[in-house]
Scaffold this motif. Structure first.
Motif, PDB file in Angstrom:
ATOM      1  N   ASN A 130       0.858  -1.188   0.000  1.00  0.00           N
ATOM      2  CA  ASN A 130       0.000   0.000   0.000  1.00  0.00           C
ATOM      3  C   ASN A 130       0.888   1.230   0.000  1.00  0.00           C
ATOM      4  O   ASN A 130       2.088   1.139   0.292  1.00  0.00           O
ATOM      5  CB  ASN A 130      -0.946  -0.007   1.212  1.00  0.00           C
ATOM      6  CG  ASN A 130      -0.242   0.262   2.522  1.00  0.00           C
ATOM      7  OD1 ASN A 130      -0.072   1.417   2.929  1.00  0.00           O
ATOM      8  ND2 ASN A 130       0.206  -0.801   3.208  1.00  0.00           N
ATOM      9  N   HIS A 149      -2.411  -2.554  -5.055  1.00  0.00           N
ATOM     10  CA  HIS A 149      -2.514  -2.914  -3.643  1.00  0.00           C
ATOM     11  C   HIS A 149      -2.523  -4.432  -3.489  1.00  0.00           C
ATOM     12  O   HIS A 149      -2.976  -5.162  -4.379  1.00  0.00           O
ATOM     13  CB  HIS A 149      -3.783  -2.332  -3.021  1.00  0.00           C
ATOM     14  CG  HIS A 149      -3.721  -0.856  -2.767  1.00  0.00           C
ATOM     15  ND1 HIS A 149      -3.962   0.085  -3.750  1.00  0.00           N
ATOM     16  CD2 HIS A 149      -3.441  -0.161  -1.633  1.00  0.00           C
ATOM     17  CE1 HIS A 149      -3.838   1.301  -3.241  1.00  0.00           C
ATOM     18  NE2 HIS A 149      -3.523   1.184  -1.950  1.00  0.00           N
ATOM     19  N   ASN A 154      -8.531  -3.123  -0.774  1.00  0.00           N
ATOM     20  CA  ASN A 154      -7.947  -1.784  -0.943  1.00  0.00           C
ATOM     21  C   ASN A 154      -7.818  -1.370  -2.397  1.00  0.00           C
ATOM     22  O   ASN A 154      -7.267  -0.292  -2.687  1.00  0.00           O
ATOM     23  CB  ASN A 154      -6.565  -1.731  -0.290  1.00  0.00           C
ATOM     24  CG  ASN A 154      -6.629  -1.879   1.219  1.00  0.00           C
ATOM     25  OD1 ASN A 154      -7.603  -1.467   1.848  1.00  0.00           O
ATOM     26  ND2 ASN A 154      -5.595  -2.476   1.811  1.00  0.00           N
ATOM     27  N   THR A 155      -8.318  -2.185  -3.331  1.00  0.00           N
ATOM     28  CA  THR A 155      -8.049  -1.921  -4.745  1.00  0.00           C
ATOM     29  C   THR A 155      -8.897  -0.803  -5.339  1.00  0.00           C
ATOM     30  O   THR A 155      -8.803  -0.540  -6.543  1.00  0.00           O
ATOM     31  CB  THR A 155      -8.231  -3.199  -5.577  1.00  0.00           C
ATOM     32  OG1 THR A 155      -9.538  -3.749  -5.347  1.00  0.00           O
ATOM     33  CG2 THR A 155      -7.170  -4.237  -5.219  1.00  0.00           C
TER      34      THR A 155
END
Length: 324
Positions: A130, A149, A154-155
């Motif tokens: 990240n 990521h 978290n994409t």
């Protein structure tokens, strides 16, 4: 959250890591490998972000208080520049924990759910690849964009980060701008990266000036490239008592050299030092005279020198016509 189903993202990572040469060629794949092999993380882990307790967050903020105090104005200005593009701004410590944040109130709920909030833990060991954690792990500025990521959850994010160093040149944390916009282009991300880099250098410089407020601050390096945060703190004997990381790298300055009473002329050259220090001294004398209403005796007392010495300085600095 990404454009692809989660298992596709996990397959992409596993495919890259199955190619044994890929991590050696790609910094991104190397970070993915650390995330999976070193930290034992699963890209499909759908858990919520880990956070500090309130007591731990308070302690972390106290430890970084001088820098966060110095950063307030810079964070406000950066938010004015990028805040209307769906971004939030985070100032973290060296453990990847955001301590200060700027963001639009309308975006607060979604950023809080994603963990882009004070107290969340964004180290690479916890969240995998990240922007915050990987920039700290690799000690360099970078952008991690959406599917780069590690965790599928978290994409949807694009995170641009730049490390920040304290007044002793040590890694203190970083500045991050994270966006949830799906239409963030390479051009926009490049502009954000430039703004983040400028802001990070400004925070370093302000922190340094704050830490050495009683010293003369001398800019080291090419006068054309003024925004490098390459600063020296010099005492009344023209000895270097502090240097930013940029100055340490540019001039090979170490704590040991500073402790051994490093002369400013040794690292800057006599001519450069003389010009810089004369300007600093001229400014100090002018301020003392202004505060004393032009009374040389009062100005000399404020500067800690005799009246005769101040008269000689006035002549040497070309200020002999100042009111006596």
């Amino acid at each position: 959250m990404g454009d692809r189903p989660g298992n596709d993202h996990g397959s992409l990572i596993k495919q890259a890591l199955d190619n044994g040469a890929e991590p050696a060629r790609s910094a991104l794949a190397a970070s993915w490998r650390r995330s999976m092999s070193l930290y034992g993380l699963d890209p499909e882990d759908g858990g919520r972000p880990q956070t500090l307790t309130e007591a731990q967050l308070h302690e972390a903020r106290q430890a970084m208080e001088p820098m966060t105090r110095a950063a307030q104005g810079v964070l406000d200005r950066l938010f004015l520049a990028v805040g209307d593009t769906g971004c939030c701004i985070l100032l973290t410590n060296a453990d990847g924990v955001p301590l200060e944040r700027r963001g639009a109130a309308a975006d607060d709920d979604i950023f809080r759910r994603w963990g882009l909030w004070p107290g969340a833990i964004w180290s690479e060991a916890v969240e995998g690849t990240n922007g915050i954690g990987t920039a700290l792990a690799e000690h360099r500025p970078l952008t991690i964009h959406r599917d780069q990521h590690f965790h599928t959850r978290n994409t949807a994010l694009s995170c641009t980060s730049h490390p920040i160093h304290d007044h002793l040149g040590r890694l203190a944390g970083l500045l991050d701008v994270s966006s949830c916009r799906a239409d963030a282009t390479a051009g926009v991300l490049g502009l954000i990266a430039a703004a983040v880099a400028d802001a990070a250098r400004a925070i370093e410089a302000q922190t340094f000036r704050q830490a050495f407020s009683q010293a003369r601050i001398v800019l080291a390096g090419d006068p054309v490239e003024r925004n490098t945060a390459a600063l020296l703190a010099v005492d009344r004997d023209d000895l270097v008592i502090g240097a930013t990381r940029a100055a340490r790298l540019a001039l090979s300055i170490t704590d040991e050299r500073i402790a051994a009473q490093l002369a400013a002329s040794e690292v800057l050259g006599a001519g450069c030092v003389e010009t810089e220090l004369l300007e600093a001294e001229r400014g100090a004398v002018r301020r003392a005279l202004a505060r004393s209403g032009g009374n040389v005796s009062a100005a000399a007392r404020a500067l800690g020198i005799s009246r005769a010495t101040l008269h000689r300085k006035l002549h040497r600095l070309g200020l002999s016509r100042e009111p006596h």
